[in-house]
Design an enzyme around this catalytic site. Structure first.
Site, PDB file in Angstrom:
ATOM      1  N   THR A 344       2.850  61.424  49.956  1.00 20.67           N
ATOM      2  CA  THR A 344       4.107  61.657  50.669  1.00 20.67           C
ATOM      3  C   THR A 344       3.831  61.729  52.164  1.00 20.67           C
ATOM      4  OG1 THR A 344       6.022  63.141  50.892  1.00 20.67           O
ATOM      5  CG2 THR A 344       3.910  64.181  50.384  1.00 20.67           C
ATOM      6  N   HIS A 397      -4.805  74.231  40.256  1.00 19.47           N
ATOM      7  CA  HIS A 397      -6.079  74.942  40.136  1.00 19.47           C
ATOM      8  C   HIS A 397      -6.475  75.184  38.676  1.00 19.47           C
ATOM      9  CE1 HIS A 397      -9.475  76.879  41.661  1.00 19.47           C
ATOM     10  NE2 HIS A 397      -8.955  77.941  42.268  1.00 19.47           N
TER      11      HIS A 397
END
Length: 426
Positions: A344, A397
């Site tokens: 993006t 994560h």
């Protein structure tokens, strides 16, 4: 009489909103003609008719939510264009003529108009409510105003069980309705008597909002930052841009460099090209790169398929074509499905630094930002003004450790600051 129903759209799409009718009651249509535009979670699609004939009834109005299999219109395969409206008009005119005298005797005209105004007001308020077709039908059967029904759906959509729940206290609601209409509307003034405006969220905006919240709740999202010296890329573009355009018919932009750098880094750190499915990690050995594009209706992410197999010109052409389709609202569901990693570019709007949000179920997204000249200390301790860009990588994560994420972004930085080999490889 034939029924026109909402067709199967895609595996993950089961409902939509009537965006615009392309035909009206009494119109003659041919088999295969587009008759209505349907807004789905991802794109607007046109629904075609499987029959030839005349539209005799529009069942689902614009703005109404419908599901796959719902009847949205009816068609007479033996009727002539305009026949339905003409016959109905003649019957209505005849009926009105017969009833004109008795209507005048029964009720004074002002009372009739007042009753009609109340019906119109109730109808308008109900149309502004987000409700399933089944809920609207149930509300009509029970005489319930949808604007008075409380929804238990997180997105505020009213379902049949909500209508049934409201019906249990029907007498109390009906008795209190006149008094409620006399109260000031919250949509017009705040408690401090300030003007406000309420705008119904589009289906796509609702979906974007819902998915962004889901990502924040489900993924253990973290972001790591770095900066890249764009000097080498800018120099290379200046050297090659004319020949590149003459040869390939497309400009050599920044996005092809970033796409190729991302692919190179993903090959070194494959967990950022994976996703979680239940208790399994699915590592993808292909590179379908999503490129975020901002449109008037919200952010969409069309996908460049097998980007690793395209050269720089191929990547630039594909991104250009997808961008045009997004702006012109011509993207298909296939253009948006899948994707293994997303890029993006907030720098297009002047962003200096931001935290991109994951495009679920992907576990990584790269955020590009504005290029700004800044004084930089060089290896020999001299200071030079260099065109610098901040980069950000957000990652899940749960499967990507901080060490991998940092090294992944460093690898992107290295490839971008030495792009000649990257261009040769691409």
């Amino acid at each position: 009489m034939s029924e026109i129903k909402v067709p199967e759209l895609a595996e993950s799409i089961t409902e939509g909103t009537i965006s615009e009718w392309l035909v009206k009651k009494g119109d003659k249509v041919e088999k295969g003609d587009a008759i209505v535009e349907l807004e789905t979670d991802k794109v607007n699609v046109e629904v075609n008719t499987d029959y030839t004939g005349v539209i005799t009834e529009i069942v689902a109005e614009e703005g109404q939510d419908v599901e796959v299999g719902d009847v949205i219109a009816k068609l007479d395969e033996n009727a002539e264009a305009g026949g339905s409206d003409s016959d109905e008009g003649e019957k209505k005119e005849s009926a009105e003529s017969e009833k004109s005298e008795t209507e005048e005797e029964k009720s004074p005209e002002p009372a009739k108009e007042e009753k009609q105004d109340k019906q119109d007001e109730s109808s308008d308020s109900s149309q502004d409510v987000i409700a399933s077709p089944a809920a609207r039908k149930r509300a009509r059967e029970l005489g319930i105003d949808l604007s008075d029904v409380q929804s238990r759906d997180p997105l505020g959509r009213i379902r049949p069980e909500d209508v049934d729940s409201a019906a249990k206290g029907g007498s109390d609601q009906k008795d209190s309705k006149p008094a409620k209409k006399e109260e000031p509307k919250q949509s017009e003034k705040t408690e401090f008597d300030k003007p406000v405006e309420r705008i119904k969220m589009s289906r796509r905006r609702q979906t974007i909002a819902n998915r962004l919240v889901e990502v924040q709740q489900e993924a253990a999202m973290l972001t790591t930052f770095n900066e890249v010296d764009m000097s080498a890329i800018m120099q290379l573009r200046n050297e090659r841009k004319e020949d590149f355009k003459d040869k390939h018919g497309v400009k050599l932009g920044f996005m092809s460099f970033f796409t190729k750098a991302v692919i190179g880094a993903l090959k070194d750190f494959p967990l950022l090209n994976a996703e979680i499915q239940g208790k399994e990690i699915v590592k993808k050995n292909f590179y379908d790169i999503g490129i975020a594009v901002s449109t008037d209706e919200g952010l969409v992410v069309p996908v460049v398929r097998d980007a690793d197999k395209l050269d720089f010109a191929g990547v630039e052409k594909e991104i250009g074509d997808l961008g045009k389709k997004a702006i012109n609202k011509e993207l298909s569901l296939k253009d948006l499905q899948g994707g293994t990693f997303t890029i993006t570019n907030g720098g297009t709007f002047g962003s200096m630094l931001s935290t991109p949000i994951l495009n679920s179920p992907q576990v990584g997204i790269l955020g590009m930002h504005n290029i700004q000249k800044r004084p930089m200390v060089m290896p020999d301790d001299s200071i030079e003004v260099r065109p610098m860009m901040y980069l950000a990588v957000s990652y899940d994560h749960r499967i990507v450790d901080g060490k991998e994420a940092v090294q992944f972004l460093v690898r992107i930085k290295e490839l971008l600051e030495d792009p000649y080999d990257l261009l040769l490889e691409g």
